[in-house]
Design a protein around this motif. Sequence first.
Motif, short mmCIF file in Angstrom:
data_model
loop_
_atom_site.label_atom_id
_atom_site.label_comp_id
_atom_site.label_asym_id
_atom_site.label_seq_id
_atom_site.Cartn_x
_atom_site.Cartn_y
_atom_site.Cartn_z
N LEU A 1 0.84 -1.19 0.00
CA LEU A 1 0.00 0.00 0.00
C LEU A 1 0.87 1.24 0.00
N ASP A 2 0.29 2.35 -0.46
CA ASP A 2 0.97 3.64 -0.41
C ASP A 2 0.51 4.47 0.78
N ALA A 3 -0.71 4.20 1.27
CA ALA A 3 -1.25 4.96 2.39
C ALA A 3 -2.41 4.20 3.00
N VAL A 4 -2.63 4.44 4.28
CA VAL A 4 -3.79 3.92 5.00
C VAL A 4 -4.52 5.11 5.61
N VAL A 5 -5.85 5.15 5.46
CA VAL A 5 -6.66 6.23 6.01
C VAL A 5 -7.71 5.62 6.93
N SER A 6 -7.64 5.93 8.21
CA SER A 6 -8.60 5.43 9.20
C SER A 6 -9.62 6.52 9.48
N ILE A 7 -10.90 6.21 9.27
CA ILE A 7 -11.95 7.22 9.39
C ILE A 7 -13.06 6.74 10.31
N GLY A 8 -13.31 7.50 11.38
CA GLY A 8 -14.49 7.28 12.19
C GLY A 8 -14.55 5.96 12.92
N THR A 9 -13.40 5.43 13.30
CA THR A 9 -13.39 4.19 14.07
C THR A 9 -12.45 4.33 15.25
N THR A 10 -12.86 3.76 16.39
CA THR A 10 -11.98 3.78 17.57
C THR A 10 -10.92 2.71 17.49
N SER A 11 -11.05 1.81 16.50
CA SER A 11 -10.03 0.78 16.23
C SER A 11 -9.79 -0.14 17.43
N VAL A 12 -10.87 -0.51 18.12
CA VAL A 12 -10.71 -1.39 19.27
C VAL A 12 -10.54 -2.85 18.86
N PHE A 13 -10.98 -3.21 17.66
CA PHE A 13 -10.85 -4.58 17.21
C PHE A 13 -9.47 -4.79 16.57
N PRO A 14 -8.80 -5.91 16.86
CA PRO A 14 -7.46 -6.15 16.31
C PRO A 14 -7.41 -6.15 14.79
N TYR A 15 -8.45 -6.64 14.13
CA TYR A 15 -8.43 -6.70 12.67
C TYR A 15 -8.64 -5.32 12.05
N ILE A 16 -9.08 -4.33 12.84
CA ILE A 16 -9.21 -2.96 12.35
C ILE A 16 -7.94 -2.17 12.67
N ALA A 17 -7.38 -2.38 13.85
CA ALA A 17 -6.13 -1.70 14.21
C ALA A 17 -4.94 -2.32 13.49
N GLY A 18 -5.02 -3.60 13.17
CA GLY A 18 -3.89 -4.31 12.58
C GLY A 18 -3.28 -3.67 11.34
N PRO A 19 -4.09 -3.29 10.35
CA PRO A 19 -3.51 -2.67 9.16
C PRO A 19 -2.80 -1.35 9.45
N VAL A 20 -3.26 -0.63 10.49
CA VAL A 20 -2.59 0.62 10.87
C VAL A 20 -1.22 0.31 11.48
#
Length: 255
Positions: free
Chosen positions: A190-209
């Motif tokens: 990837l060239d960039a990751v954009v996280s929008i409107g999530t608290t990222s409490v789940f590992p599969y959501i925080a993981g890519p960050v």
Amino acid sequence: MNHDTAVDRACAALADAQRILFITGAGISADSGLPTYRGIGGLYHERLTAEGLTIEEALSGEMMAQRPDIAWRYIAEIEANCRDARPNAAHRLIAELERERSGVWVLTQNVDGLHRAAGSQKLIEVHGTVHRLRCTECPHNRNVPDFSGLSLPPACPLCGGVLRPDVVLFGEMLPTHALDRLQTILAGGLDAVVSIGTTSVFPYIAGPVWWAQQHGIAVVEINPGDTEVSHLASVRLRMGAAQAMQEIWGRLHPA
């Protein structure tokens, strides 16, 4: 960092990026009028159902198996309250970026279908969508615009089994095909990751960050508040999704 500087830095991170992963949560749909706590389940924040259940108990896989009438009662009530929601500028501009660039993907926790309605096609709906029903007894499934006119719980027209929304209920496993697709995207780079409107409490959501930060890939976070991954972001925009995406789009596409 002041507002304009943060937006400029976000634009710099995205200006030449072709492969972008947008990770979205309930906050991106807030400007469409949907509640942010537990996504569409936000209607039940800090209150019990008529049966004295928490919304997590009422909307669990176990309840759907044992008392589908109870699970469906609250799924239908939530869907009815959210039925008039339409994609907002954030959904639409992400879809525009997908059409404009070669490798834009969306990983969303939302089951509201608004990304798809806005035109996104490279979409991982990791928690499913309320707009598809599937039979609990046979392979039958079908798409529905909403739940109006359904008898509850609805019966499968083929086998008579109970139909259910194709969503991940509390206590259920995530779909392996969605997680496999995410891993394929990360492996491709990837060239960039954009996280929008999530608290990222789940590992599969925080993981890519975490993955992006470890690989030196720019991370832009759009969220009014602090989250589990805020400290990993290259750029933080403390604002709502629609405003942020409109400002970014405007600077990337000057008149």
